[in-house]
Design a protein around this motif. Structure first.
Motif, PDB file in Angstrom:
ATOM      1  N   CYS A   2      37.827  40.768  34.627  1.00  0.00           N
ATOM      2  CA  CYS A   2      38.834  41.564  35.330  1.00  0.00           C
ATOM      3  C   CYS A   2      40.030  41.922  34.452  1.00  0.00           C
ATOM      4  N   GLY A  33      36.651  45.326  33.608  1.00  0.00           N
ATOM      5  CA  GLY A  33      36.218  45.379  34.993  1.00  0.00           C
ATOM      6  C   GLY A  33      35.665  46.730  35.367  1.00  0.00           C
ATOM      7  N   ARG A 149      37.886  45.447  38.310  1.00  0.00           N
ATOM      8  CA  ARG A 149      37.172  44.245  38.727  1.00  0.00           C
ATOM      9  C   ARG A 149      35.810  44.091  38.058  1.00  0.00           C
ATOM     10  N   ASN A 175      43.202  37.675  38.397  1.00  0.00           N
ATOM     11  CA  ASN A 175      42.188  37.505  37.368  1.00  0.00           C
ATOM     12  C   ASN A 175      41.892  36.020  37.270  1.00  0.00           C
TER      13      ASN A 175
END
Length: 297
Positions: A2, A33, A149, A175
């Motif tokens: 992330c 991400g 993400r 995160n």
């Protein structure tokens, strides 16, 4: 893995460029991400109206005539502004509870955020794709946070994307991983706090909101989280007037802060900050473990 970004503007003259800067920062973190991305931006909030952001899987069907229907149901004039799969519903402050109840009664709508100033836009897809869908560079404001993400603990869905908002004008991106989120979810449920997704980040957001509803300041809620939230994490949080950062006591996830007279910026890596104006003269540092950093207008 992330990626997290955040930008808190001290200089109002940068407000029109908030979305452009946040988008550049977000896209730079794409390889941290690629599954989904989102942004929370704070703007306005002084007109006596409350904004509620909703999302729909089939927006053409869900949003058709929705403002008129909700105006009738709530007895308050509801205004609507659509951007792709999201709709900003605006209502006078005294009609916000009725509007929330009407939204929750509609299974085709998903509530993303509510508050005087906050707007959240998030979807599945690469950060550049998400930014283009919502035209994020156009967004002006005072501060905002974003997240790219890489899903580890729950499915790749719109509801699983960050930011998470569980209180008025509050949001959080994360995160890392919380090892005790299921236990905390059960504890919150016993106190009447509802968590909708399997994502551990929503549990953290709900925990902070619950603490603040009990009278704690955001700083106090984050300090309590150091004790109650077990795992490795970096949090970046937003409120109507503030912006905060917290790393766990081990601080194994990467984090960089930069501050100038014009702004405070956060990135999971320094490369997310390099396009900001005046970054070459900024004070740049790695936030300390288990230390709350907070700025407020």
């Amino acid at each position: 893995m992330c990626g997290i970004v955040g930008l808190f503007l001290k200089d109002p003259s940068l407000g029109p460029d908030l979305g452009r800067h946040l988008t550049d920062m977000l896209v730079t973190m794409s390889d941290r991400g690629p599954d989904s991305a989102g942004i929370a931006v704070y703007r306005g909030g002084d007109d006596g109206r409350v904004k509620i952001t909703v999302q729909a899987a089939d927006p053409d069907a869900a949003f058709a005539g929705l403002d008129a229907a909700l105006s009738t149901e709530t007895g308050h004039p509801v205004q609507a502004t659509r951007t792709d799969t999201h709709l900003i519903l605006s209502v006078p402050a005294d009609g916000s509870d009725a509007l929330r109840a009407a939204i929750r009664a509609r299974p085709d709508l998903r509530l993303m955020s509510r508050g005087d100033a906050i707007e959240i836009y998030k979807e599945v897809g690469q950060p550049r794709s998400v930014a283009d869908r919502f035209d994020l560079p156009r967004l002006a404001g005072t501060h905002g946070i974003g997240h790219t993400r890489m899903a580890t603990e729950s499915a790749v869905t719109t509801l699983g994307a960050h930011p998470f908002s569980t209180g008025a004008d509050q949001c959080l991106v994360h995160n890392g991983s919380l090892s005790n989120h299921n236990d905390l979810r059960r504890r919150l449920a016993r106190q009447g706090v509802e968590v909708e997704t399997e994502n551990d980040t929503e549990v953290a957001a709900a925990y902070l909101t619950h603490r603040m509803n009990e009278g704690a300041s955001l700083g106090e809620a984050l300090e309590a989280g150091i004790r109650d939230l077990d795992g490795f994490y970096t949090f970046v949080v937003g409120t109507k007037t503030g912006f905060g950062v917290l790393r766990d006591p081990i601080a194994c996830k990467p984090a960089v802060l930069a501050e100038t007279d014009q702004y405070v910026a956060f990135g999971s890596e320094y490369r997310a900050l390099v396009s900001l104006p005046g970054i070459e003269a900024a004070r740049v540092w790695e936030p300390e473990p288990a230390t709350v950093y907070f700025w407020e207008h």
